[in-house]
Enzyme design. Structure first.
Site, short mmCIF file in Angstrom:
data_model
loop_
_atom_site.label_atom_id
_atom_site.label_comp_id
_atom_site.label_asym_id
_atom_site.label_seq_id
_atom_site.Cartn_x
_atom_site.Cartn_y
_atom_site.Cartn_z
N GLU A 63 53.04 39.28 45.40
CA GLU A 63 52.85 39.33 46.85
C GLU A 63 53.55 40.52 47.50
O GLU A 63 53.09 41.05 48.51
CB GLU A 63 53.35 38.02 47.48
CG GLU A 63 52.51 36.80 47.15
CD GLU A 63 52.97 36.07 45.90
OE1 GLU A 63 52.54 34.91 45.70
OE2 GLU A 63 53.77 36.64 45.13
N ALA A 84 45.93 33.61 45.81
CA ALA A 84 45.13 33.41 47.02
C ALA A 84 43.98 34.40 47.09
O ALA A 84 44.07 35.52 46.57
CB ALA A 84 46.02 33.54 48.26
N GLY A 125 49.60 32.63 44.15
CA GLY A 125 49.42 31.21 44.40
C GLY A 125 49.20 30.39 43.15
O GLY A 125 49.56 29.21 43.09
N GLU A 181 52.54 29.69 41.98
CA GLU A 181 53.18 28.70 42.85
C GLU A 181 52.70 27.29 42.54
O GLU A 181 53.46 26.32 42.66
CB GLU A 181 52.93 29.07 44.31
CG GLU A 181 53.79 30.26 44.73
CD GLU A 181 53.39 30.85 46.08
OE1 GLU A 181 54.24 30.91 46.97
OE2 GLU A 181 52.21 31.26 46.23
#
Length: 263
Positions: free
Chosen positions: A137, A65, A114, A117
């Site tokens: 994270e 992100a 991300g 993910e």
């Protein structure tokens, strides 16, 4: 400004490229929205039978992100952060996971947060030998928010996933292969050809059968076995009156290649 994604279609395969190489293809809100719009286009295009997702440049698939952007949402408080950041990211990974056409990640470099993910959510993944993965994270004082706490344990097992989630340590593509995050590791120059070869091995089959298998597996993973078997039965039942099932059976009986229709 460059488009946040690049999108092209060749030989029934759509290639989507995350296109922020100067930012290591970080997932800002605009990129996510453009990716979702591309999936909307592909979904209704019978000329597209599979999707390959990769990153622009030589360094990254996606570093995760866009911290500069989502930190602004965090500063505006819980409700804004959940609405703008978490829900947007979770909608993206859920869309990829449930997409009725196969999505293959061609992981070409750094795949953190991300980006990891996305790799967890798509149906299949091939990693370059240059790929590097991480769940960093925790170093920001937060858990993954695009589905990483749920999908990685389902792929890797609870203890192996927790080690990666709780340490944030990077890991190589061979470890990603060992834990089931990717299907294969290939030399860097062979990455996109390998992804296309895998896509072609799939799209020779009935597109309706492919979609049914993806749906049954995706939904069934989150159900008890009895409920999952009911989903499997429903997916088969929907194919019984279809051209594809009749053609597949007839082709087998007649010892000839099947002629499937699109979409």
């Amino acid at each position: 400004m460059s488009d946040p994604i690049l999108f092209e279609i060749n030989d029934n395969i759509a290639l989507i490229t995350l296109n922020r190489p100067g930012k290591l293809n970080a997932l800002n809100y605009a990129l996510i929205e453009h990716l979702m719009a591309a999936l909307d286009t592909i979904e209704t295009d019978d000329g597209v039978r599979a999707v390959i997702l990769t990153g622009a440049g030589e360094r990254a698939f996606s570093a995760g992100a866009d911290i500069h952007e989502f930190s602004g949402s965090v500063r505006q408080g819980r409700d804004t952060a959940i609405r703008d950041f978490v829900r947007r990211g979770q909608a993206m990974t859920a869309r990829l996971e449930a997409f009725r056409k196969p999505v293959i990640a061609a992981v070409n470099g750094l795949t953190f947060g991300g980006g990891c993910e996305i790799t967890e959510a798509v149906h299949l993944a091939i990693a370059s030998e240059r790929a590097r993965f991480a769940k960093p994270e925790i170093a920001l004082g937060m858990p993954p928010t695009f589905g990483g706490t749920q999908r990685l344990p389902r792929l890797a097992g609870r203890k192996r996933a927790l080690e990666l989630l709780l340490t944030g340590d990077p890991f190589p593509p061979q470890q990603a292969l060992a834990i089931g995050l990717v299907n294969m590791v290939v030399p860097h120059d062979e990455l996109l050809p390998a992804a296309r070869q895998l896509a072609n091995r799939i799209i020779r089959h009935s597109p309706r059968a492919v979609g049914s298998i993806i749906t049954a597996v995706t939904r069934g993973l989150n159900m008890a076995i009895a409920e999952g078997l009911q989903v499997e039965s429903e997916q088969f039942a929907a194919l019984v009156p279809s051209h594809d099932l009749g053609e597949g059976i007839n082709a087998w009986l007649e010892r000839r290649p099947p002629l499937y229709r699109g979409g």
